[in-house]
Design an enzyme around this catalytic site. Structure first.
Site, PDB file in Angstrom:
ATOM      1  CB  SER A 165       3.374  -0.435 -13.318  1.00  0.00           C
ATOM      2  OG  SER A 165       4.053   0.144 -12.231  1.00  0.00           O
ATOM      3  CG  ASP A 210     -12.404   7.381  -5.423  1.00  0.00           C
ATOM      4  OD1 ASP A 210     -13.327   6.544  -5.407  1.00  0.00           O
ATOM      5  OD2 ASP A 210     -12.223   8.226  -4.527  1.00  0.00           O
ATOM      6  CG  HIS A 215      -1.779   1.227   1.314  1.00  0.00           C
ATOM      7  ND1 HIS A 215      -2.849   1.432   0.472  1.00  0.00           N
ATOM      8  CD2 HIS A 215      -1.722   2.315   2.145  1.00  0.00           C
ATOM      9  CE1 HIS A 215      -3.419   2.596   0.780  1.00  0.00           C
ATOM     10  NE2 HIS A 215      -2.765   3.146   1.776  1.00  0.00           N
TER      11      HIS A 215
END
Length: 427
Positions: free
Chosen positions: A293, A219, A167
């Site tokens: 990524s 979100d 996280h």
């Protein structure tokens, strides 16, 4: 791509056995970086030419762990970068931060660290670190590596299962000194807050292995990843697939796409031959945050070939010139071409088809019929012995060409990177 999900602060068990100081290491990497961008079409900054040359030093301290069932440790890193050449008219390569006048800063520096604890074969780290997973991966492509601040769990309690969870809430880009910046992707960024992930590498040391991961950009979207690869004598087959779906407030707009790649490499003596195919299904591009990524086969030096609806093919050739009497010298060249891009159906008002108040219209990032290609040539030499052992020199040339619907730059790029690791060793 063979998956190796790691973190610079999650070390093997050996430092734990050696103790905090006896298991500690200090390394300094000297990195000299020259980057030249020659734009053959108008660039976003209205510059036809960007060129900078800089020297960087990256210091990394990795401690061992204190004795006991739960061991504690500390990792730290520091960076100093110095401009060697580059004026206002040639700035913006990503090597150096820009000042208020748009010039590359004469120097910049940063530092960070992390606390870690270890029990059995599990490590928990909190602080600023580099990260390597298929769904969130900080990059090391310029003078300074990218860093992320947050929490990382790395566990190998079970044989053939390497678990990871993280996280992260703050980010340090390659050309900044602070960790409060945002990582940007193709159309999204971490400006909305944070990114989290959970996943596992499976059977890493076996001929047949794979991985499963899931991530969530707050979100914005949820992303799922799977890998399956096969290693045989002289042959490596690799497959990767991502599925991305918007959720929550969907700040980047509606997203529903699937991206996959298939590649095969055959090694014959000193030569390697690779073929790859990649496809993006959906009305929006495949997106990611963090410079590395994206573990798709055709994500290469300049382009990622990740446009909406895009299909792409790659041919690559590798040659180890050590077999011809020059140990440490390696050559690589590849060509990737992409077709079928259509960004005109991206949801209006989202990150990929925003509203332009000046024209009163929605302007998609990419048009219909987008196509492009990229050619890379790379020569890399590492000194094998003597006082300069491990000094490396890399010379790379990149050419990218695209039509207007693809939305990318026509660019010729040259990299020259000289690195010398100063391994100061254990304390």
């Amino acid at each position: 791509m063979l998956l190796i999900g790691t973190c610079s602060t999650a070390q093997a068990a050996e430092p734990s056995a050696l103790g905090f100081m006896d298991g500690s290491t200090l390394d300094v990497l000297s990195r000299n970086f020259f980057l030249q961008n020659d734009y053959r079409s108008p660039s976003p900054a209205n510059k036809s030419y960007k060129q900078e040359w800089a020297q960087g030093f990256i210091a990394t301290f990795v401690s061992g762990f204190t004795p006991g069932n739960v061991g504690f440790g500390v990792d730290a890193h520091g960076f100093f970068g110095l401009k060697l050449d580059g004026g206002k008219g040639r700035s913006g390569t990503g090597l150096l931060p820009l000042d208020a006048d748009g010039r590359g800063e004469s120097d910049f520096s940063s530092a960070g660290g992390a606390l870690k604890l270890r029990t059995s074969r599990t490590t928990l780290v909190y602080g600023e670190m580099t990260v390597e997973t298929p769904v969130f991966d900080t990059a090391d492509k310029r003078l300074q590596p990218e860093y992320a601040t947050g929490l990382l769990l790395d566990s190998q309690e079970f044989d053939d299962v390497h678990l990871q969870a993280g996280h992260f809430t703050a980010f340090k880009n390659q050309d900044t000194s602070t960790s409060k910046g945002d990582f940007s992707g193709y159309g999204v960024s971490t400006a909305t807050g944070d990114i989290s992930f959970l996943g596992a590498q499976l059977f890493e040391d076996q001929p047949l292995g794979g991985a499963l991961y899931a991530s969530e950009l707050s979100d914005t979207w949820r992303q799922y990843y799977a890998n399956l690869h096969l290693k045989r004598s002289g042959l490596f087959l690799d497959s990767n697939v991502y599925h991305t779906q918007d959720y929550g407030n969907a700040v980047a707009g509606g997203i529903d796409n699937t991206a996959y790649s298939l590649s095969g490499k055959y090694t014959l003596g000193a030569q390697g031959f690779t073929l790859a195919y990649q496809k993006i299904h959906g009305d929006t591009p495949f997106d990611f945050v963090g410079g590395d990524s994206i573990y798709l086969a055709n994500s290469i030096k300049y382009a990622d070939f990740n446009g909406a609806g895009e299909r792409s093919w790659q041919a690559r050739y590798d040659l180890d010139l050590g077999a011809f009497g020059v140990p440490g010298l390696k050559f690589m060249t590849r060509y990737v071409t992409g077709r079928g891009i259509d960004g005109t159906h991206a949801p209006q008002g989202g990150a990929y088809n925003p509203f332009d108040p000046d024209t009163g219209q929605f302007v998609p990032q990419q048009g219909n019929g987008g196509r492009h290609w990229e050619r890379d040539i790379d020569l890399h030499y590492t000194v094998q012995s003597g006082p300069a052992k491990d000094l490396s020199v890399q010379v790379s040339q990149v050419t990218h060409r695209a039509n207007s619907a693809q939305g990318g730059d026509d660019i010729d790029r040259v990299y020259i990177v000289v690195e010398y690791p100063l391994k100061l060793g254990r304390f």
